[in-house]
Design a protein around this motif. Sequence first.
Motif, PDB file in Angstrom:
ATOM      1  N   PHE A  24      -3.600 -28.552  -8.981  1.00 55.78           N
ATOM      2  CA  PHE A  24      -4.781 -29.244  -8.463  1.00 55.78           C
ATOM      3  C   PHE A  24      -4.396 -30.233  -7.356  1.00 55.78           C
ATOM      4  CE2 PHE A  24      -5.914 -27.853 -12.685  1.00 55.78           C
ATOM      5  CZ  PHE A  24      -7.266 -27.521 -12.606  1.00 55.78           C
ATOM      6  N   LEU A  25      -5.131 -30.165  -6.232  1.00 53.95           N
ATOM      7  CA  LEU A  25      -4.935 -31.065  -5.093  1.00 53.95           C
ATOM      8  C   LEU A  25      -6.222 -31.859  -4.874  1.00 53.95           C
ATOM      9  CD1 LEU A  25      -3.254 -28.530  -2.617  1.00 53.95           C
ATOM     10  CD2 LEU A  25      -2.146 -29.976  -4.339  1.00 53.95           C
ATOM     11  N   HIS A  26      -6.122 -33.179  -4.762  1.00 51.83           N
ATOM     12  CA  HIS A  26      -7.303 -34.041  -4.753  1.00 51.83           C
ATOM     13  C   HIS A  26      -7.844 -34.324  -3.353  1.00 51.83           C
ATOM     14  CE1 HIS A  26      -5.156 -37.656  -3.338  1.00 51.83           C
ATOM     15  NE2 HIS A  26      -4.162 -37.324  -4.143  1.00 51.83           N
ATOM     16  N   TYR A  27      -8.972 -35.002  -3.326  1.00 54.44           N
ATOM     17  CA  TYR A  27      -9.690 -35.324  -2.083  1.00 54.44           C
ATOM     18  C   TYR A  27      -9.136 -36.586  -1.418  1.00 54.44           C
ATOM     19  CZ  TYR A  27     -12.298 -39.167  -4.320  1.00 54.44           C
ATOM     20  OH  TYR A  27     -12.639 -40.348  -4.944  1.00 54.44           O
ATOM     21  N   GLY A  91      -8.030 -26.810  -4.714  1.00 58.09           N
ATOM     22  CA  GLY A  91      -8.050 -27.947  -3.800  1.00 58.09           C
ATOM     23  C   GLY A  91      -9.449 -28.465  -3.570  1.00 58.09           C
ATOM     24  N   HIS A  92      -9.606 -29.786  -3.577  1.00 56.61           N
ATOM     25  CA  HIS A  92     -10.895 -30.441  -3.385  1.00 56.61           C
ATOM     26  C   HIS A  92     -10.920 -31.184  -2.059  1.00 56.61           C
ATOM     27  CE1 HIS A  92     -13.670 -34.025  -4.638  1.00 56.61           C
ATOM     28  NE2 HIS A  92     -14.381 -33.080  -4.058  1.00 56.61           N
ATOM     29  N   SER A  93     -11.905 -30.906  -1.204  1.00 58.22           N
ATOM     30  CA  SER A  93     -12.130 -31.619   0.045  1.00 58.22           C
ATOM     31  C   SER A  93     -10.885 -31.574   0.931  1.00 58.22           C
ATOM     32  CB  SER A  93     -12.564 -33.062  -0.264  1.00 58.22           C
ATOM     33  OG  SER A  93     -13.056 -33.698   0.882  1.00 58.22           O
ATOM     34  N   MET A  94     -10.240 -32.706   1.197  1.00 60.92           N
ATOM     35  CA  MET A  94      -8.980 -32.699   1.952  1.00 60.92           C
ATOM     36  C   MET A  94      -7.967 -31.777   1.296  1.00 60.92           C
ATOM     37  SD  MET A  94      -6.388 -35.918   2.746  1.00 60.92           S
ATOM     38  CE  MET A  94      -5.826 -36.039   1.040  1.00 60.92           C
ATOM     39  N   GLY A  95      -7.859 -31.859  -0.034  1.00 60.48           N
ATOM     40  CA  GLY A  95      -6.957 -30.973  -0.762  1.00 60.48           C
ATOM     41  C   GLY A  95      -7.328 -29.516  -0.595  1.00 60.48           C
ATOM     42  N   GLY A  96      -8.619 -29.244  -0.359  1.00 59.91           N
ATOM     43  CA  GLY A  96      -9.047 -27.879  -0.115  1.00 59.91           C
ATOM     44  C   GLY A  96      -8.554 -27.349   1.213  1.00 59.91           C
ATOM     45  N   LYS A  97      -8.497 -28.206   2.226  1.00 59.48           N
ATOM     46  CA  LYS A  97      -7.968 -27.760   3.513  1.00 59.48           C
ATOM     47  C   LYS A  97      -6.463 -27.551   3.424  1.00 59.48           C
ATOM     48  CE  LYS A  97      -8.597 -28.435   8.471  1.00 59.48           C
ATOM     49  NZ  LYS A  97      -9.332 -29.173   9.516  1.00 59.48           N
ATOM     50  N   VAL A  98      -5.784 -28.424   2.669  1.00 55.77           N
ATOM     51  CA  VAL A  98      -4.352 -28.238   2.432  1.00 55.77           C
ATOM     52  C   VAL A  98      -4.122 -26.910   1.711  1.00 55.77           C
ATOM     53  CG1 VAL A  98      -2.315 -29.153   1.256  1.00 55.77           C
ATOM     54  CG2 VAL A  98      -3.918 -30.724   2.353  1.00 55.77           C
ATOM     55  N   LEU A 115     -11.479 -23.324  -3.947  1.00 53.90           N
ATOM     56  CA  LEU A 115     -11.744 -24.361  -2.955  1.00 53.90           C
ATOM     57  C   LEU A 115     -13.006 -25.102  -3.378  1.00 53.90           C
ATOM     58  CD1 LEU A 115     -11.018 -22.212   0.225  1.00 53.90           C
ATOM     59  CD2 LEU A 115      -9.471 -23.804  -0.934  1.00 53.90           C
ATOM     60  N   VAL A 116     -12.854 -26.365  -3.764  1.00 53.34           N
ATOM     61  CA  VAL A 116     -13.944 -27.176  -4.289  1.00 53.34           C
ATOM     62  C   VAL A 116     -14.419 -28.142  -3.202  1.00 53.34           C
ATOM     63  CG1 VAL A 116     -14.638 -28.817  -6.077  1.00 53.34           C
ATOM     64  CG2 VAL A 116     -12.968 -27.011  -6.618  1.00 53.34           C
ATOM     65  N   PRO A 120     -13.682 -27.649   5.806  1.00 50.73           N
ATOM     66  CA  PRO A 120     -13.533 -26.349   6.462  1.00 50.73           C
ATOM     67  C   PRO A 120     -12.320 -26.311   7.389  1.00 50.73           C
ATOM     68  CG  PRO A 120     -15.781 -27.171   6.645  1.00 50.73           C
ATOM     69  CD  PRO A 120     -14.930 -28.309   6.173  1.00 50.73           C
ATOM     70  N   PRO A 121     -11.931 -25.116   7.821  1.00 47.22           N
ATOM     71  CA  PRO A 121     -10.693 -24.995   8.606  1.00 47.22           C
ATOM     72  C   PRO A 121     -10.777 -25.521  10.030  1.00 47.22           C
ATOM     73  CG  PRO A 121     -11.752 -22.848   8.374  1.00 47.22           C
ATOM     74  CD  PRO A 121     -12.506 -23.799   7.480  1.00 47.22           C
ATOM     75  N   GLN A 122     -11.964 -25.674  10.578  1.00 44.55           N
ATOM     76  CA  GLN A 122     -12.080 -26.150  11.950  1.00 44.55           C
ATOM     77  C   GLN A 122     -11.967 -27.672  12.001  1.00 44.55           C
ATOM     78  OE1 GLN A 122     -14.664 -25.762  10.127  1.00 44.55           O
ATOM     79  NE2 GLN A 122     -16.342 -27.081  10.786  1.00 44.55           N
TER      80      GLN A 122
END
Length: 277
Positions: A24-27, A91-98, A115-116, A120-122
């Motif tokens: 798990f990767l946080h925001y 991954g959540h938010s920032m962690g989702g982009k990571v 991806l929570v 987004p990737p852009q």
Amino acid sequence: MKIASNGIRIHLEEQGSGDVALVFLHYYGGSSRTWGKVIAALPKSYRSFAMDHRGWGESDAPASGYGLADLANDAQGVIEALELNRYLLIGHSMGGKVAQLMASRRPNGLAGLVLVAPSPPQPMATTPEAREAMARVYATRESVSAAIDQVLTAKVLSPKDREQVIEDSLRGAPQAKAAWPRSTSLEDITRDVAAIEVPTVVIAGELDRVDSVDLLKAELLSRVPHAVLHVLPGTGHLSPLESPQQLGGLIGAFAARVAGEPNGTDGKMKQAAPRRT
């Protein structure tokens, strides 16, 4: 516990046991604690590892190195140190982009991606003034409280959860607080995410004011076309705290499906048929 990775020490919390691990990767503003209620809702048959990104929680806070590649390398180093042979990345938010960047590298052992409310990737589309305001939003209890009420949530958090968000936000290192809005969120990985091939689920909050359902459809699901979208009703950006039971149920169901799939001939998990709800 702390694990040496990428030249620093990364703190993580471990729970459960089993052959399939969940990482798990946080925001931006959170910590490993953000995932506590979600992990509690999962079957104990999964090994869960919730990390603190560098500069947040109890991880080291170097003076520099807060780009997406740095955060991804930190997490990948932890996974390799733990010798996880089969795992899902959440991954959540920032962690989702990571997590998107990590998955695009097709690392050995990665079996699925969740991806929570992901960034987004852009590059984040906002004004320089708004980015500077974001860089200062975690400076005081009052500013964090305002962000919780006006931006981050659609549901009222419990007093305990609200205090946890405030504490985690204030505790972040100044360089970590500044890096995301001023530079890391502006990184463009739109070409990278096309390489994601593992089963992927995107879980969005219906009332998310940070990364809306429509934004994720346009900018993320259009680039990872095999991804499945789930929307959490009445939920804002902090779904791990607003709707932990529902989120845990979706993650657990996805993990069970992925764990039950046979390996493909190339060693990767076979992709389920596309479906969006």
